[in-house]
Structures are given as structure tokens and as C-alpha cells.
Design a protein around this motif. Structure first.
Motif, mmCIF file in Angstrom:
data_model
loop_
_atom_site.group_PDB
_atom_site.id
_atom_site.type_symbol
_atom_site.label_atom_id
_atom_site.label_comp_id
_atom_site.label_asym_id
_atom_site.label_seq_id
_atom_site.Cartn_x
_atom_site.Cartn_y
_atom_site.Cartn_z
ATOM 1 N N SER A 90 39.797 42.502 20.580
ATOM 2 C CA SER A 90 38.751 43.759 20.505
ATOM 3 C C SER A 90 37.690 44.331 21.490
ATOM 4 N N LEU A 91 37.018 43.542 22.381
ATOM 5 C CA LEU A 91 36.431 44.238 23.615
ATOM 6 C C LEU A 91 37.859 45.167 24.802
ATOM 7 N N LEU A 92 38.432 44.003 25.387
ATOM 8 C CA LEU A 92 39.579 44.764 26.081
ATOM 9 C C LEU A 92 39.593 46.365 25.229
ATOM 10 N N THR A 93 40.260 46.171 24.474
ATOM 11 C CA THR A 93 40.732 47.237 23.635
ATOM 12 C C THR A 93 39.984 48.743 23.213
ATOM 13 N N LYS A 94 38.702 47.922 23.182
ATOM 14 C CA LYS A 94 37.529 48.993 23.155
ATOM 15 C C LYS A 94 37.609 49.761 24.537
ATOM 16 N N VAL A 95 37.334 48.751 25.396
ATOM 17 C CA VAL A 95 37.708 49.458 27.115
ATOM 18 C C VAL A 95 38.564 50.532 27.354
ATOM 19 N N TRP A 96 40.024 49.565 26.920
ATOM 20 C CA TRP A 96 41.145 50.399 26.942
ATOM 21 C C TRP A 96 41.139 52.060 26.363
ATOM 22 N N ASN A 97 41.213 51.381 24.589
ATOM 23 C CA ASN A 97 40.592 52.824 24.372
ATOM 24 C C ASN A 97 39.541 54.246 25.290
ATOM 25 N N GLN A 98 39.248 53.286 25.069
ATOM 26 C CA GLN A 98 37.502 54.280 25.987
ATOM 27 C C GLN A 98 37.862 55.628 27.835
ATOM 28 N N ILE A 99 38.366 54.533 27.818
ATOM 29 C CA ILE A 99 39.048 54.840 29.924
ATOM 30 C C ILE A 99 40.174 55.563 29.649
ATOM 31 N N LYS A 100 40.503 55.926 28.462
ATOM 32 C CA LYS A 100 42.392 56.972 28.107
ATOM 33 C C LYS A 100 42.302 58.084 28.779
ATOM 34 N N PRO A 101 40.391 59.120 28.630
ATOM 35 C CA PRO A 101 40.405 60.113 28.854
ATOM 36 C C PRO A 101 40.183 60.693 30.059
ATOM 37 N N TYR A 102 39.678 59.800 30.982
ATOM 38 C CA TYR A 102 39.717 59.897 32.206
ATOM 39 C C TYR A 102 40.191 59.556 33.664
ATOM 40 N N ILE A 103 41.605 59.246 32.487
ATOM 41 C CA ILE A 103 42.491 59.058 33.877
ATOM 42 C C ILE A 103 42.889 60.740 34.420
ATOM 43 N N ARG A 104 42.750 61.622 33.608
ATOM 44 C CA ARG A 104 42.981 62.837 34.145
ATOM 45 C C ARG A 104 41.399 64.056 34.499
ATOM 46 N N HIS A 105 40.776 63.388 35.181
ATOM 47 C CA HIS A 105 39.464 63.822 34.327
ATOM 48 C C HIS A 105 39.435 64.891 36.028
ATOM 49 N N LYS A 106 38.545 65.682 35.692
ATOM 50 C CA LYS A 106 38.124 66.492 36.743
ATOM 51 C C LYS A 106 38.136 65.939 38.602
ATOM 52 N N ASP A 107 37.586 64.845 38.451
ATOM 53 C CA ASP A 107 36.940 64.529 39.759
ATOM 54 C C ASP A 107 37.953 62.894 40.443
ATOM 55 N N VAL A 108 38.666 62.865 41.187
ATOM 56 C CA VAL A 108 39.778 61.870 42.005
ATOM 57 C C VAL A 108 38.926 60.896 42.033
ATOM 58 N N ASN A 109 37.734 61.002 42.177
ATOM 59 C CA ASN A 109 37.140 59.445 42.055
ATOM 60 C C ASN A 109 36.875 58.687 40.766
ATOM 61 N N VAL A 110 36.646 58.971 40.103
ATOM 62 C CA VAL A 110 36.683 59.001 38.529
ATOM 63 C C VAL A 110 38.766 58.625 38.251
ATOM 64 N N ARG A 111 39.328 59.393 38.524
ATOM 65 C CA ARG A 111 40.903 59.228 38.081
ATOM 66 C C ARG A 111 40.916 57.727 39.017
ATOM 67 N N VAL A 112 40.617 57.524 40.259
ATOM 68 C CA VAL A 112 40.685 56.744 40.940
ATOM 69 C C VAL A 112 40.327 55.154 40.055
ATOM 70 N N SER A 113 39.245 54.782 40.134
ATOM 71 C CA SER A 113 38.374 53.861 39.313
ATOM 72 C C SER A 113 38.800 53.707 38.134
ATOM 73 N N SER A 114 39.330 54.666 37.390
ATOM 74 C CA SER A 114 39.696 54.456 35.770
ATOM 75 C C SER A 114 41.419 54.216 35.855
ATOM 76 N N LEU A 115 42.290 54.435 37.280
ATOM 77 C CA LEU A 115 43.108 53.473 37.181
ATOM 78 C C LEU A 115 43.261 51.836 37.361
ATOM 79 N N THR A 116 41.822 51.695 38.755
ATOM 80 C CA THR A 116 41.312 50.284 39.046
ATOM 81 C C THR A 116 41.089 49.371 37.807
ATOM 82 N N LEU A 117 41.151 50.189 37.009
ATOM 83 C CA LEU A 117 40.168 49.490 35.574
ATOM 84 C C LEU A 117 41.167 49.130 34.337
ATOM 85 N N LEU A 118 42.259 49.544 34.910
ATOM 86 C CA LEU A 118 43.665 49.569 33.698
ATOM 87 C C LEU A 118 43.952 48.118 34.751
#
Length: 1186
Positions: free
Chosen positions: A562-590
Motif C-alpha cells: 500500500s505504500l507505493l499505491t498511495k504514492v502512485w494514486n496521489q502523483i497521477k494528477p500532477y502529470i498534467r500540472h501547469k508547471d513543466v518542472n512538476v510534470r517532469v518530476s512526476s514522470l521521474t517519480l513514476l
């Protein structure tokens, strides 16, 4: 102080050291006009003369110095020297104004004084402090700070006056100093002295220690009643900057526990300075916790495997040199500078680095720290953006106008809060430098002081870095805290590996493993809380990168789900964040999630979720995913949303939404909703910014490596993505395309390995693999291989070509096969070492292909290419060539063992001779080359036919080759080298055409092996030498009776010492070693002659019980598979002893010699005990009757 006094004495009366040159006058230059007036003056102690100097100084101070005003630094220095000559030290007001002029000009015009003028000015200011009234000290110290800035290495002459036991800075920075402003200015001077300049000598260790103790004492001392809050904050900041300079520029090593503990204690205290609602009491020293997982273990260095070491490194960090700016400190505006050797950026998240070759790209490569992707954001995005936490500006310009706060009331309270925030940021920057200057195993002793743990029920949460992340009102401070936490987490895999989750809470104490697991869970909880609460885009980027570092190092295979599941589910919305830095780091986390301990069942389930899961409830910027082939037929524009609306159920049947997302990022024109924050990112490109596309390709590569069964569904789509990437002009995109191709190729090879657990019907059909590679070879891959402008891309393309499935290669059209071979052989002549190394490795793989290894012409061409690379100047090229030569000789052995003798007959004897010579020469090279050179040498000596051995030209080279192997067995080299050498000697023993047993080298070879089997520290090498000793098939191969006796006794001694080791890691090989020695002893018994029996009997009389016990253990349990091959089955083990017994029975005993009967009795006892214990009486009766 003699130096200062001597120069000061000549200020007024003595002759000048030089005639200052007057700067040429230029029309409209205020500085030059005022300089000319100053040069016209002569020392005058009259009232009118002092007034004129006062007015001239005021005009020089009030002059408007625009940037690029054309004032030369040497002119400024010369003017200040002239001013000093005009002002006697008994004129306090003039000295004070002169000090202000020095400070003002040097700071405003960003001047670093040259060494000659510095000498004069330092002597003057030091004398001024010694002779003038105390009320002038503040201004003079400011001038001194400006003079010594970036000039520490040129102040050696004056260091005793400044930092000696009675030095002015030592005295004025002391806690006993009554004037807080003077004390602060003195500490500031010290900090500026500690700044380093690249290429210049640093402070002597004695003065470093004096400064360090002064800074530490200042940080430990409480605020005095006479000091206001802002002065106290500036005092702390200067001390922190000084410590940071000592750690960065001076490379100061904190080796004493008390010293490090005292620094960490004040850093923790300063990290929370002025944080609203928090007042912590810290002990004077923090002490570490002992760490069992580091005790007695050498530092682990990542070993590059053969397959990875040849590939271009993809995660090299760019280090930007920060040019030192001339910034000093004012009362209204605090300006602190970070030295050129200061902090650059957070280390990139493990496994997410990449090589960006795009020259016109304004973005830094993703995952490279806080400073990545400096985009020109607008509107709300710009408000959220803060400067890099540890960039030079973090030490500068602390004023209410540049505060992190927006205080409606304004005034002092807001200014104080701003200064307090800068102290916290300075403490965190200093902590980051401390982390980089100490070993990780030392740092992790203080883990619990800075990293949160799950609080006990009813207990308050301990203060930690997460306290700042969650509660600090300054986004810059929050980003700093996250950057420090990332640095702590980086490389923490070994420390965190002990974590173990358990639900048993009824213990009398909490095990260390449970405490670490609890800390990991709390980090996940806090970082996810911070993720939800954060509004600043840059701090949000840091949170996600910190999560990625945590994910990369946590042992999820030992933790509850469940630890990874929580991270996985919470990072999904940030994949299309307005800031490109956030989008890149979200993909890095995935990417980190899908690469950590892959494959994890939890991640496998997450990958199979429908694409709408966890996304539909998020913001309007949530991605809507389309069928896998959308990009082949869909028009440009925001069509994804339409596709999703038209087929809402489509996602539930798709294997992996993440793959579809990454494919869309790589090849789909970007949506309008994201384009605003990406302005200038790709020069008007219709695609997503390069960092996004590169990160998406990186995630696809991680998926191909760790979850190939999920990725294989998209094989052909990914093939088209790769072709598109290789067809682009940007070499970074091409490079990531080839890396993805290599991972896909490696995944296909793994499926078809003999030990693969994948069911045949679950594998990608060979016909589809052939189609895939035909598409690659008909596409832009050959062009990438020929792109000599980008050798890194060429090398990566070679690695990709080497990952082709052998079964698929044999089914490719013949022209495609010829294309592959021709290109590799051609690239072997490349002048670039990266390309040459990759080509050598690829040829070493191709030579093992079943469809090529019997092609004499191809093998000969490959051999010639490899031999050429073995002569290269690059060690890496030679290492790859040696590995490939080893593979090629494996092919020779395979062909020798086939019934068709045509290969041996057709293979050139001259080429064989060249290979032998090259292998012997390579065996004298570095260990990286030597380990495979001896492997190849053993194979070549095994391959030699009687027709070769008979030739005089071969006799000398054979002797030389065997001597090379023997010396390698005995030398103190890397254990891999010695293991391969023992293996190679065993291979030599397999050649029946060699005169083993009669040649002079026989005894040398056996002596080397017996020495290793009894005394080598590494048990795997002992195992291999015991295996080599059991290879000769006939008694005559073992040489004389004395030689046989020596081998027998050595093996018995080795059995006796099979548990003698001081290295705990070797114990796991004890069982395998005993098994191999027992096999060797039984083999020796099965070939023993009459003359050998007496020696065997003597040994058994002394050590019979020990030998019997170990042979019984061997018969009963055997061992697990080791590096000598599959262990014998129980029936084979029985048969080995039975065969030995039968052989001894058949040996003709000498008259009156009881040796034979003793040995027979010994073996029968072993079998009796064994069969009794296993209930096999029938077998025993049959044996006895025989």
C-alpha cells in the motif's frame, strides 16, 4: 602585527611605494573627474584640507555608478590607496568615512583588489582598527570584509594580525565583545576570509580550526539582551556561511565525533530559528546511533557488469561553475555570497539521469536538481516560483522587499521574519555541505535526529526536516529542507535495507529494523501530506523529487503493501500540472516506482489498473488516454478528450495506461492547456518540452526492464515510437530511443533464455520479433549507427544492435544480417573509444549466435577485429575486446565438441597463433582486461589440436601461455582474475594432446592450484581450484607419486580449513567448497595407483574421521548449484564413491602392505553408514556381494 605596523608607519611620512597612475580623463566620467581631484590633493592636516577631503569622499560615495560604467578595477584600487595616503589615522571621522568609501566602491563596482594594492590597504585597515576609536570599528570592519572577499589566499602575511591568538578578528568576534554590530562585522570578515577561489591555496589548517571554533561558538551562544533580532540573524547567517565555506572550499573533514555532533546540534537548532510556534532546546552535542548493517563491511562500490559498463553513462550531473560576485554586507541590505565551490544542485534521482545533447535547449536535463528547467512562467505560475534554494542569491539581498512573505502591515515584524527565514535557509545550506563532507555510514548514525519516526500514541511528533517541509511559511525554506532530505536519502539503500515491517507490537523493545520501517512509512505519510498542501511550483517539484529518492532506496519487498499505491494514486494528477518542472518530476517519480525492486506484485497490479482509475476525480488538466494506435491516425489537436468521451469503457481493457501516457508524451503534439508554461521550451515545437519527452522515454525503458510482460503487448507500437525518435534531429531524443530499443531487445532475450520461467505461449513469438527488428533495420537505426557526429549515439545504437534475439537474427532476411555484421565490423575501426568499446562488445555477442558461430569466415573476421581492439590505448576498449575474445574462444570450444571436424580444419593456424600471443600479452594488462584474457587463453590451449602442438612455432607459445596462467593463479590480483585463471588451468587439463603429467610445467600448475585451495581468502577461488584439480582423467596426468601425494594432502588440509575465515561473507560458500573438495578426493581415489595407497592411508589414519564426516555430509545433502555447474544428483554421488571403492579393490596391493585394505574399509564404512541412514540395505548387500 609587525607587518601592519611597518606599512602603517610609512603611510604619511615615508616615500610611496609606487607613483599611482592617474586614470585618463574622459568627458562625462564622474569617477575619473573626482579621481583627478583626489590625486591633486596632498596630505594636509588643516581644517580646510580635511573639509575638502570630506566633501570629495561624499561626492565619490554619492556618485551614480551604473553597471558597465567603464571604471577599471585597478583604477578603483589605486584611488583607494591614494585616499589612504591622504587620511592620517588620528582623524577618526575621516577614517570612518574612508572605510565607508572603500566598502561602497568595492561593493558597488564589484571589484576584487589586486594583490599589490591589497597589501597596502590591509595594512592600513588593520592599523586603523588598532589605533582609532572603537566607534569607528564597525565601518572599518565592513571595509576589511570587502577587501578580503575572495582574497583569502593573498592575506597570508596578515593572518597572524587577523586570526592569531591576539588577532583583531579573534578578539572582536569573541562573545565578550560588548558591541553586537562590531561582533557581527568581525564574524563577517572571518567568513569572507574563508571563501575559496579555484586554483588558489586555501587557509592553513590552523586558521581553519580557529575560524571553525569561532563560528561554532557564535552559533551555540544564545542571543544577548543588547542585540536586536535582525543583528542576531545576520550574525548567525555569517557564521553559517563561514562553516559552509570551510566545508566546501577548505574540504574540512569532521573526523571527531564530538566536533561533528556539536555542528549538527547547532545546525538543527538554527534550522528552526524563528519558526512560528516552535521553540526547541538542543543538547550541545548530538551523538550517533551504532549501525549494525555497516559494522565490519567495506564500503559498497557499485560494480558494473560487463553488459552495462560498456554503455555510455546516462546520469552524469552537470556542474555549473558559479562566478564569484563581489557582494558585501550593509545594515539595510544583507548580502551574502555563495563561493564558486559552493552548492550546485541536488544529486539526480537514482536511475533517472540522462544525457542531454540538445545544444539549443534552454532546459536542464530532468531530475538534475532544483535548478532544472528555468522557464519564463507567467501569471500565477510566476508568483509561485522561487529562486533555487541554494543558488548564490540565497545568501544575498535579504530585505523586506525581497522577503518570502507578504505582510500587509509591513514594518519591522515582517523584516525580522524574513531574516529568520534566511537563517533557516543558511543552516540548511550548511547542513547540505556537511552531508557531502562526511561518509554516508557516519551520517546515518544521526538519521533519527533529522528524519521523522512514527510517533507513539499520544506523543508529540519529533521535530525533523519534515517539520520545516510541512510548517515553514517560506516556500524557499521548504524547498531547502526537501533538498537536504533528498541528499540524505540518496545512497541510503544499504541503510534502509534492514527495514522490516511487522504487526507484532507486543515486544519488550522495538527492533532497529522495525524503527527503520516506521521511519520509511512516516516519510511517505509526511511527503504525501506536503504534496497535497503545497502551492509553490518549485517546492512541489522538490517534494516529488524527494519522493522519487525515497522510492528508489526503500526496500518495498520487505514492507507491507500500500505504500507505493498511495504514492502512485496521489502523483497521477500532477502529470498534467501547469508547471513543466512538476510534470517532469512526476514522470521521474513514476519511473522510480517501476524501477525499484522490479518486478513488485503491487506495482504489477497498479500497471494493470484501468486508465481512468485515480484520474477521473482530479482537475481538468487530467490526461485522457486513447487507444494505443491513436497517434497513427488521430489529427493534431486536443483529440484525446474526444476519444475518451466516445469510448469510455476502452481503458478498462487496456494492459497499461502508463505506457500509453508515455507514448502520447513522446509523439503527440502538446495540448493547448499546457503550452502556456512551456513558452520557449522547444523553440516553437509542437511537441511536449524535451525534458518531458526524455523522461517519458526513460520511464518506458524502466518498464521494459522491470515489467516486460506488461510492455511486450506494445512491442510494435513502441517500435514505431523508437523509429520516430531515431528519425528526429535532436541527438538526446535519438539516444533515449536507442536505450529503449536496447531494453526491449534485452527483455526479449530474457524470455528465450534456457532457464526462463516464462511459458512458451506467453513469450513474444519469434516471427513477431523478426518483424520488429526488420522494422528497426529498415528504419533509421542504420543511420544512427553511421552518425559519426554523435559518437555517444553511435555507441548506444551498437548496444541496441547487440540486443537482438539470436533466434530472430537467424530468421532475418540475409541482406539485413549482412547489414548488421558489416556495420559492426566497419565501426570497429572508429577512432572514438566509446564506439569502439561498444562495437567490440557487440561482436563478442554475435560470435555466440548459433547461426554465426560455425561460419569460419565470420569468426576469423571477428577475431581480427577483436585483436586490433586489444591493442587500443583505452582501457575500456581493451576490457571489452578481452571479454569478446573470451566469447570467441568459447565458440571455438563449442565447434571443437561438434561431430563435424571441418571448422577446426579450416580455422587458420596462423590466426590461432596470433590469438595466443594477444591473450598472453593481455594477461599482463590491468585486472579488467586480465580476467577475460586468461579465460580466453585457457580456451585456446584447450582448443589446440595435435597438428598444432607438433609444430615448433607453437611449442614456445604454449609454454609461455601456461606460465602466464600459473603466475596469474598465484598473484595478488582481483579475485575474479584468480577465479578465471583457475578455470583456465582446468581447461588446459582437458586437452588430451598436451603432455600433462610429463611436461615440466605440470608440477608448477599443480603447486599453484594446491596453494590456492589451502590458503586463498576467497572461497569461490578455492572452489574453482579444487574443481580444476579433479579434471585430469588418468593417473599419469597427475605426475609422480610425490606430486599425487602433495595434491591429496593439500585437499585434505583444505577440507580441514574449510571453515577458517574471518570474512563473514565467505561462510555461505563453505558448503560448496566442501562438496567440491570431497568430489576431488573421491576422484583422486578412483584413479589412484598401487604406489599412492600408502600416502592415502597415512592421511586417513590422521584425519580419517574428519574426512569421513564431510564425505557423509556430501552424500546426504549435496549442495546448491554453484559456479562450477549443477551439483551431482544423490545417485551420482553414490556412484562416485562406489566407483572409487571398486577401483581401489581392483588395484594390485604390494605384498604385506595393508594400505589397500585400510582404504577399502574406510570407503565401505562410509557407504554402510550412508545406506543405513537412508534405508538402502539392498544396495549395500549388492555391493558387498560384488
Amino acid at each position: 602585527m609587525a607587518a601592519a605596523a611597518q606599512v602603517a608607519a610609512s603611510l604619511l611620512g615615508g616615500p610611496p611605494r609606487e607613483t599611482p597612475r592617474e586614470p585618463p580623463l574622459e568627458q562625462g566620467s564622474g569617477f575619473r573627474r573626482l579621481s583627478a581631484r583626489l590625486y591633486a590633493l596632498r596630505p594636509d592636516d588643516s581644517s580646510s584640507g580635511r573639509t575638502e577631503i570630506h566633501l570629495l569622499f561624499d561626492q565619490l560615495i554619492s556618485e551614480n555608478y551604473n553597471e558597465g560604467s567603464g571604471v577599471a578595477p585597478e583604477d578603483v584600487s589605486a584611488l583607494l590607496v591614494q585616499a589612504c595616503r591622504l587620511v592620517p589615522l588620528n582623524q577618526n571621522h575621516l577614517v570612518s568615512k574612508l572605510a565607508h568609501l572603500i566598502y561602497h566602491l568595492l561593493n558597488t563596482l564589484q571589484v576584487i583588489v589586486d594583490e599589490q594594492n591589497l597589501d597596502f590597504l590591509l595594512a592600513y585597515t588593520i592599523s586603523a582598527i588598532q589605533q582609532c576609536s572603537s566607534w569607528t570599528h564597525m565601518q572599518i570592519l565592513q571595509a576589511l570584509a570587502a577587501l578580503v572577499y575572495c582574497n583569502g589566499s593573498k592575506c597570508q602575511k596578515y593572518l597572524p594580525d587577523l586570526l592569531g591568538q591576539r588577532g583583531i578578528l579573534t578578539k572582536l568576534s569573541d562573545l565578550a565583545q560588548s558591541d553586537p554590530e562590531v561582533r557581527r562585522a568581525a564574524v563577517h570578515c572571518m567568513a569572507n576570509l574563508c571563501l575559496s577561489v579555484p586554483g588558489q591555496p586555501y587557509l592553513e589548517e590552523t586558521y581553519q580550526n580557529i575560524c571553525f571554533q569561532a563560528f561554532l561558538t557564535t552559533l551555540q551562544a544564545p542571543k544577548s539582551s543588547s542585540m536586536d533580532d535582525i543583528t542576531f540573524c545576520m550574525l548567525l547567517q555569517n557564521s553559517l556561511k563561514g562553516v559552509q565555506s570551510l566545508l566546501n572550499g577548505g574540504k574540512m573533514k569532521l573526523t571527531q565525533t564530538d566536533e561533528l555532533g556539536a555542528l549538527l546540534a547547532v545546525l538543527k537548532k538554527s534550522m528552526f530559528h524563528g519558526l512560528p510556534g516552535l521553540n526547541i532546546e538542543m543538547p550541545a552535542v548530538l551523538y550517533p546511533t551504532p549501525l549494525p548493517q555497516y559494522d565490519g563491511l567495506p564500503p559498497i562500490k557499485p560494480q558494473q557488469t560487463e553488459s552495462s559498463s560498456s554503455r555510455p553513462t546516462m546520469n552524469k550531473k552537470k556542474k555549473t561553475k558559479v562566478k564569484p560576485k563581489k557582494i558585501q554586507q550593509e545594515e539595510e541590505e544583507e548580502e551574502e555570497e555563495e563561493e564558486s565551490s559552493g552548492e550546485k544542485e541536488v544529486a539526480s534521482v537514482s536511475g533517472s539521469g540522462r544525457l542531454n545533447l540538445h545544444k539549443g535547449d534552454t532546459h536542464c536535463p530532468p531530475s538534475q536538481g532544483v535548478q532544472s528547467l528555468p522557464l519564463a512562467a507567467s501569471g500565477a505560475a510566476r508568483k509561485d516560483r522561487v529562486s533555487s534554494p541554494f543558488s548564490p542569491s540565497s545568501w544575498k539581498r535579504v530585505s523586506s522587499s525581497e522577503s518570502d512573505y507578504s505582510d500587509a502591515e509591513g514594518g519591522m515584524q515582517s523584516k525580522v521574519r524574513s531574516y529568520q527565514a534566511k537563517v533557516r535557509q543558511g543552516a540548511l545550506a550548511c547542513f547540505l555541505s556537511t552531508i557531502k563532507s562526511i561518509e554516508k555510514k557516519v551520517l546515518y548514525g544521526y538519521w533519527s535526529a533529522f528524519v521523522p519516526d512514527t510517533p507513539e500514541l499520544g506523543s508529540p511528533q519529533s521535530v525533523s526536516l519534515m517539520t520545516l517541509t510541512l510548517k515553514d511559511p517560506s516556500p524557499k525554506t521548504r524547498a531547502c529542507a526537501l533538498q537536504v532530505l533528498s541528499a540524505i536519502l540518496e545512497g541510503s539503500k544499504q541503510f534502509l535495507s534492514v527495514a522490516e515491517d511487522t504487526s507484532d507490537h507486543r515486544r519488550a523493545f522495538t527492533p532497529f529494523s522495525v524503527m527503520v520501517a516506521s521511519s520509511i512509512k512516516e516519510l511517505h505519510r509526511c511527503l504525501l501530506l506536503a504534496l497535497v498542501a503545497e502551492s509553490s511550483s518549485q517546492t512541489l517539484t522538490q517534494i516529488i523529487k524527494c519522493l522519487a529518492n525515497l522510492v528508489s532506496n526503500s526496500p518495498y519487498n520487505r514492507l507491507k503493501l500500500s505504500l507505493l499505491t498511495k504514492v502512485w494514486n496521489q502523483i497521477k494528477p500532477y502529470i498534467r500540472h501547469k508547471d513543466v518542472n512538476v510534470r517532469v518530476s512526476s514522470l521521474t517519480l513514476l519511473g522510480a516506482i517501476v524501477s525499484t525492486h522490479a518486478p513488485l506484485p503491487e506495482v504489477q497490479l497498479l500497471l494493470q489498473q484501468p486508465c481512468s482509475s485515480g484520474l477521473s476525480s482530479s482537475s481538468s488538466s487530467t490526461p485522457h488516454l486513447s487507444p494505443p494506435d491513436w497517434w497513427k491516425k488521430a489529427p493534431a489537436g486536443p483529440f484525446l478528450e474526444e476519444a475518451s468521451v466516445n469510448s469510455p469503457q476502452k481503458g478498462s481493457f487496456e494492459p497499461c495506461w502508463l505506457i500509453r501516457l508515455c507514448i502520447s508524451i513522446v509523439v503527440q503534439p502538446k495540448e493547448d492547456s499546457c503550452s502556456g508554461s512551456d513558452a520557449g521550451s522547444a523553440g516553437g515545437s509542437t511537441y511536449e518540452p524535451f525534458p518531458m519527452r526524455l523522461e517519458a522515454l526513460q520511464v518506458l525503458a524502466h518498464l521494459a526492464r522491470g515489467y516486460f510482460s506488461t510492455t511486450q503487448v506494445y512491442l510494435m507500437e513502441l517500435g514505431e515510437v523508437i523509429c520516430k525518435c531515431l528519425g528526429e534531429t535532436d541527438p538526446a531524443v535519438q539516444l533515449h530511443g536507442t536505450k529503449l530499443l536496447e531494453e526491449l531487445g534485452s527483455g526479449l532475450i530474457q524470455q528465450y533464455k534456457p532457464d526462463s520461467t516464462i511459458a512458451p505461449d506467453q513469450r513474444v513469438p519469434v516471427t513477431l520479433v523478426v518483424t520488429f527488428w526488420t522494422m528497426m533495420l529498415n528504419g533509421p537505426l542504420p543511420r544512427a549507427l553511421q552518425n559519426s557526429e554523435h559518437p555517444t549515439l553511435q555507441a548506444s545504437a551498437c548496444d541496441a544492435l547487440a540486443s537482438i534475439l539470436p533466434e530472430a537474427f537467424s530468421n532475418l532476411p540475409s541482406d539485413r544480417q549482412i547489414l548488421c555484421i558489416t556495420m559492426l565490423l566497419g565501426l570497429n575501426d572508429s577512432k572514438n573509444r566509446l564506439v569502439k568499446a561498444a562495437t567490440s562488445r557487440a561482436l563478442g555477442i554475435y560470435v555466440l549466435f548459433p547461426c554465426l558461430r560455425q561460419d569460419v569466415i565470420f569468426v576469423a573476421d571477428t577475431a581480427n577485429a577483436i585483436l586490433m581492439s586489444l591493442q587500443d590505448k583505452s582501457l575500456n576498449v581493451r576490457a571489452k575486446a578481452a571479454w569478446s575474445l573470451g566469447n570467441l574462444t568459447d565458440t571455438l570450444i563449442f565447434n571443437m565438441e561438434t561431430p563435424d571436424p571441418s571448422f577446426q580444419e579450416e580455422f587458420s593456424g596462423l590466426l590461432l597463433l596470433k590469438m595466443l600471443r594477444s591473450a598472453i600479452e593481455a594477461s599482463k594488462d590491468k585486472d579488467k582486461v586480465k580476467s577475460n584474457a586468461v579465460r580466453a587463453l585457457g580456451n585456446l590451449l584447450h582448443f589446440l589440436q595435435p597438428s598444432h602442438i607438433e609444430k615448433p612455432t607453437f611449442a614456445e607459445i604454449i609454454e609461455e601461455g601456461i606460465q602466464a596462467l600459473i603466475s596469474t593463479v598465484l598473484i595478488e590480483a582481483a579475485m575474479k582474475v584468480r577465479w578465471n585463471a583457475c578455470y583456465a588451468v582446468g581447461n588446459v587439463f582437458k586437452n588430451p594432446a598436451l603432455p600433462l603429467g610429463t611436461a615440466p610445467w605440470t608440477s608448477q600448475a599443480y603447486n599453484a592450484l594446491t596453494s590456492v585451495v589451502t590458503s586463498c581468502k576467497n572461497f569461490k577461488v578455492r572452489i574453482r581450484s579444487a574443481a580444476a584439480l579433479s579434471i585430469p582423467g588418468k593417473r599419469e596426468h597427475y605426475g609422480s607419486v610425490d606430486q599425487y601425494a602433495q595434491i591429496w594432502n593439500a585437499l585434505v588440509t583444505a577440507l580441514q580449513k574449510s571453515e577458517d575465515t574471518t570474512d563473514f561473507l565467505e561462510f555461505k560458500y563453505c558448503s560448496s567448497l566442501r562438496t567440491q573438495i570431497c568430489q576431488a578426493l573421491i576422484h583422486l581415489l578412483s584413479v589412484a595407483s598401487t604406489s599412492d595407497l600408502s600416502c592415502i592411508k597415512e592421511t586417513l589414519e590422521l584425519n580419517g574421521d574428519m574426512v569421513q564426516a564431510y564425505i557423509l555430509q556430501f552424500l546426504k545433502s549435496g549442495t546448491e548449484r554453484d559456479d562450477t555447474g549443477a551439483p551431482p544428483s544423490p545417485q551420482e554421488r553414490d556412484q562416485m564413491v562406489t566407483t572409487a571403492l571398486e577401483h581401489i579393490n581392483s588395484v594390485q596391493a604390494l605384498a604385506g602392505d595393508t594400505s589397500k585394505s585400510a582404504i577399502v574399509g574406510f570407503l565401505e564404512d562410509i557407504l554402510t553408514i550412508y545406506f543405513d541412514s537412508s534405508g538402502s540395505q539392498v544396495a549395500l548387500l549388492g555391493l558387498t556381494n560384488r
